[in-house]
Design a protein around this motif. Structure first.
Motif, PDB file in Angstrom:
ATOM      1  N   PHE A  68      -2.880  15.683   1.275  1.00  0.00           N
ATOM      2  CA  PHE A  68      -3.314  14.313   1.057  1.00  0.00           C
ATOM      3  C   PHE A  68      -2.189  13.310   1.309  1.00  0.00           C
ATOM      4  O   PHE A  68      -2.430  12.146   1.646  1.00  0.00           O
ATOM      5  CB  PHE A  68      -3.843  14.167  -0.368  1.00  0.00           C
ATOM      6  N   SER A  69      -0.938  13.766   1.176  1.00  0.00           N
ATOM      7  CA  SER A  69       0.209  12.894   1.442  1.00  0.00           C
ATOM      8  C   SER A  69       0.161  12.348   2.858  1.00  0.00           C
ATOM      9  O   SER A  69       0.581  11.213   3.117  1.00  0.00           O
ATOM     10  CB  SER A  69       1.520  13.671   1.238  1.00  0.00           C
ATOM     11  N   ALA A  70      -0.349  13.153   3.792  1.00  0.00           N
ATOM     12  CA  ALA A  70      -0.447  12.704   5.182  1.00  0.00           C
ATOM     13  C   ALA A  70      -1.405  11.532   5.309  1.00  0.00           C
ATOM     14  O   ALA A  70      -1.170  10.603   6.100  1.00  0.00           O
ATOM     15  CB  ALA A  70      -0.903  13.859   6.070  1.00  0.00           C
ATOM     16  N   LEU A  71      -2.498  11.543   4.538  1.00  0.00           N
ATOM     17  CA  LEU A  71      -3.457  10.445   4.573  1.00  0.00           C
ATOM     18  C   LEU A  71      -2.854   9.175   3.983  1.00  0.00           C
ATOM     19  O   LEU A  71      -3.040   8.075   4.523  1.00  0.00           O
ATOM     20  CB  LEU A  71      -4.730  10.826   3.822  1.00  0.00           C
ATOM     21  N   VAL A  72      -2.130   9.307   2.861  1.00  0.00           N
ATOM     22  CA  VAL A  72      -1.484   8.141   2.249  1.00  0.00           C
ATOM     23  C   VAL A  72      -0.468   7.537   3.212  1.00  0.00           C
ATOM     24  O   VAL A  72      -0.388   6.308   3.373  1.00  0.00           O
ATOM     25  CB  VAL A  72      -0.803   8.532   0.922  1.00  0.00           C
ATOM     26  N   VAL A 117      -4.668  13.521 -10.974  1.00  0.00           N
ATOM     27  CA  VAL A 117      -3.356  12.955 -11.307  1.00  0.00           C
ATOM     28  C   VAL A 117      -2.266  13.607 -10.464  1.00  0.00           C
ATOM     29  O   VAL A 117      -1.440  12.936  -9.842  1.00  0.00           O
ATOM     30  CB  VAL A 117      -3.050  13.131 -12.811  1.00  0.00           C
ATOM     31  N   VAL A 118      -2.267  14.933 -10.461  1.00  0.00           N
ATOM     32  CA  VAL A 118      -1.252  15.651  -9.690  1.00  0.00           C
ATOM     33  C   VAL A 118      -1.341  15.289  -8.213  1.00  0.00           C
ATOM     34  O   VAL A 118      -0.343  14.973  -7.568  1.00  0.00           O
ATOM     35  CB  VAL A 118      -1.411  17.178  -9.879  1.00  0.00           C
ATOM     36  N   GLY A 119      -2.585  15.318  -7.687  1.00  0.00           N
ATOM     37  CA  GLY A 119      -2.773  15.049  -6.274  1.00  0.00           C
ATOM     38  C   GLY A 119      -2.402  13.635  -5.879  1.00  0.00           C
ATOM     39  O   GLY A 119      -1.733  13.414  -4.868  1.00  0.00           O
ATOM     40  N   THR A 120      -2.801  12.649  -6.687  1.00  0.00           N
ATOM     41  CA  THR A 120      -2.583  11.257  -6.310  1.00  0.00           C
ATOM     42  C   THR A 120      -1.136  10.841  -6.493  1.00  0.00           C
ATOM     43  O   THR A 120      -0.558  10.184  -5.608  1.00  0.00           O
ATOM     44  CB  THR A 120      -3.503  10.331  -7.122  1.00  0.00           C
ATOM     45  N   ILE A 121      -0.523  11.200  -7.623  1.00  0.00           N
ATOM     46  CA  ILE A 121       0.877  10.840  -7.826  1.00  0.00           C
ATOM     47  C   ILE A 121       1.758  11.516  -6.787  1.00  0.00           C
ATOM     48  O   ILE A 121       2.634  10.887  -6.175  1.00  0.00           O
ATOM     49  CB  ILE A 121       1.340  11.216  -9.248  1.00  0.00           C
ATOM     50  N   GLY A 122       1.524  12.804  -6.576  1.00  0.00           N
ATOM     51  CA  GLY A 122       2.321  13.520  -5.594  1.00  0.00           C
ATOM     52  C   GLY A 122       2.147  12.954  -4.198  1.00  0.00           C
ATOM     53  O   GLY A 122       3.125  12.715  -3.477  1.00  0.00           O
ATOM     54  N   ALA A 123       0.895  12.708  -3.813  1.00  0.00           N
ATOM     55  CA  ALA A 123       0.630  12.192  -2.475  1.00  0.00           C
ATOM     56  C   ALA A 123       1.160  10.770  -2.303  1.00  0.00           C
ATOM     57  O   ALA A 123       1.681  10.418  -1.235  1.00  0.00           O
ATOM     58  CB  ALA A 123      -0.870  12.232  -2.193  1.00  0.00           C
ATOM     59  N   ALA A 124       1.018   9.942  -3.347  1.00  0.00           N
ATOM     60  CA  ALA A 124       1.530   8.571  -3.254  1.00  0.00           C
ATOM     61  C   ALA A 124       3.043   8.569  -3.079  1.00  0.00           C
ATOM     62  O   ALA A 124       3.590   7.806  -2.273  1.00  0.00           O
ATOM     63  CB  ALA A 124       1.144   7.775  -4.500  1.00  0.00           C
ATOM     64  N   GLY A 125       3.721   9.441  -3.823  1.00  0.00           N
ATOM     65  CA  GLY A 125       5.175   9.516  -3.714  1.00  0.00           C
ATOM     66  C   GLY A 125       5.634   9.987  -2.343  1.00  0.00           C
ATOM     67  O   GLY A 125       6.485   9.354  -1.700  1.00  0.00           O
TER      68      GLY A 125
END
Length: 423
Positions: free
Chosen positions: A234-238, A356-364
């Protein structure tokens, strides 16, 4: 009987209306993020943002807020039911959209974006939980794919809608439109959405109970592994959403095409989600999801190699990024389902923890990639390739003996069947 789960007496919508309703709730997030992309230069100029890369905070702040409250919405929904908690979250989203519309400074706007994301987190948690309430295994993946297909059409439209609004009004009008949309998405679900939480799965609002559910979500190997894989993917999408405005405006010098570029890249995502709903029942979650993750890794590696060779052009970028987003759509639908497969009794809390894990990690990670923008696409495509490779590696480590497994290897968590009125 599963019928007893619908305790509010609401008339049960059919599959099409249910899918459209859930997709509409999910699309609140897509509109809040993607409609902003064309407005970033105007926002920066209006609110005196000195560094161009700092404009990415308008996107990143939303993701930060989106992650911050998911552990609140999940337990509340497990205690009080999906319907009232969803209505509260969407209503707050509309209020904070108005705050952003009238923000006098950039810090106030960023604060409003955090609060918008924090409110909208209810939709992410509860849409996933409601699908898990109603469906199992491949059927769950099929319905989730239809929801994602519908809401992924939003990125095709949102930047163009944002551009259209900017032709007649300043950037603040985009937030006013979002507030009206929120009002619609409070009223429609309240009138038509049944309460999907099974009475047997209601949990007390107790931190010890919630803590136990959180630990269970983290300790369960499949939940943990696929959540981490989804986080990195998901980090790639962010990174893409954060960087695409600068890539089109600065790297290619074609700012007037931002809406068209965004639509051309987003359309394959919607098509892929629809195709996933057709094929997942035949080939299974693992075979489709794992194959898509492998394709995601290969396509992004090829894209990075082409960019490093100095062969990148805007048409080639659109083609390869469209293929990347299509493979990501296949990946996200199935890996997210696999992460929730054994979480039925604690679906709300489990969805919160994973979110939470997915969004915080991906946003960072996505923010770090976006901040490397140097006027070329190279930092972005290298970062995307690294995310895709990392996600696939975690899948391999999570289920090495079930990699690309056929449909028969899927084990659904015990849960009552879906009533005919909904299925």
């Amino acid at each position: 009987m599963f019928d007893s789960a619908f305790s509010d007496g609401a008339k049960r919508p059919g599959t099409r209306e249910m899918t459209a309703l859930l997709a509409g709730l999910m699309a609140l997030n897509a509109f809040a993020i993607d409609a902003m992309v064309p407005a970033l230069p105007q926002i920066g100029e209006s609110l005196n943002v000195a560094r161009e890369n700092d404009r990415q905070l308008v996107v990143i702040a939303y993701f930060v807020g989106f992650a911050a409250t998911q552990l609140v919405w999940g337990p509340l929904a497990d205690r009080f039911g999906r319907k009232p908690v969803m209505a509260a979250g969407v209503a707050l989203y509309g209020v904070f959209a108005l705050l952003c519309a009238f923000a006098p400074t950039f810090p106030v706007l960023i604060g409003g974006r955090v609060l918008m994301g924090a409110s909208a987190a209810a939709t992410r948690v509860l849409v996933v939980a409601m699908v898990r309430d109603l469906f199992e295994a491949e059927e769950m993946a099929r319905v989730m794919s239809l929801v994602f297909m519908t809401f992924m059409l939003v990125p095709v439209l949102a930047p163009n809608i944002g551009q259209l609004i900017l032709l007649f009004a300043p950037w603040r009008a985009i937030f006013l439109v979002l507030s009206v949309y929120a009002a619609v998405m409070v009223i429609w679900p309240w009138l038509r959405l049944p309460e999907t939480l099974h009475p047997d799965f209601r949990r007390p609002l107790n931190w010890r109970v919630t803590g136990t559910a959180i630990v269970e979500t983290i300790r369960e190997p499949q939940s943990r592994g696929y959540t981490l894989a989804m986080t990195i993917s998901f980090s790639a999408l962010v990174a893409y959403i954060s960087s695409i405005q600068q890539i089109v405006f600065d790297a290619f010098g074609e700012g007037q095409l931002i809406g068209l570029v965004f639509a051309a890249i987003a359309a394959p995502m919607a098509l892929a989600s629809w195709l996933n709903s057709r094929v997942v029942g035949t080939f299974g979650l693992r075979r489709v999801g794992h194959s898509a993750a492998l394709a995601f890794m290969i396509i992004t590696a090829v894209h990075a190699a082409i960019a490093l060779a100095g062969l990148e052009t805007l048409p080639l970028f659109i083609l390869l990024q469209g293929l990347t987003m299509a493979s990501f759509a296949f990946t996200s639908s199935n890996l997210g389902t696999l992460a929730m497969e054994h979480m039925a009794p604690i679906a709300g809390t489990a969805s919160s923890v994973q979110g939470v894990v997915g969004t915080i990690g991906a946003a960072g990670i996505g923010f770090v990639i976006g901040q490397q923008f140097d006027g070329t696409v190279i930092p972005f495509v290298i970062g995307t390739a690294a995310c895709a490779a990392g996600g696939f590696l975690i899948i391999v480590l999570t289920e090495p003996k079930r990699l690309f497994a056929r449909i028969g290897s899927t084990q659904a968590a015990p849960f009552p069947s879906v009533p005919e009125e909904v299925a």
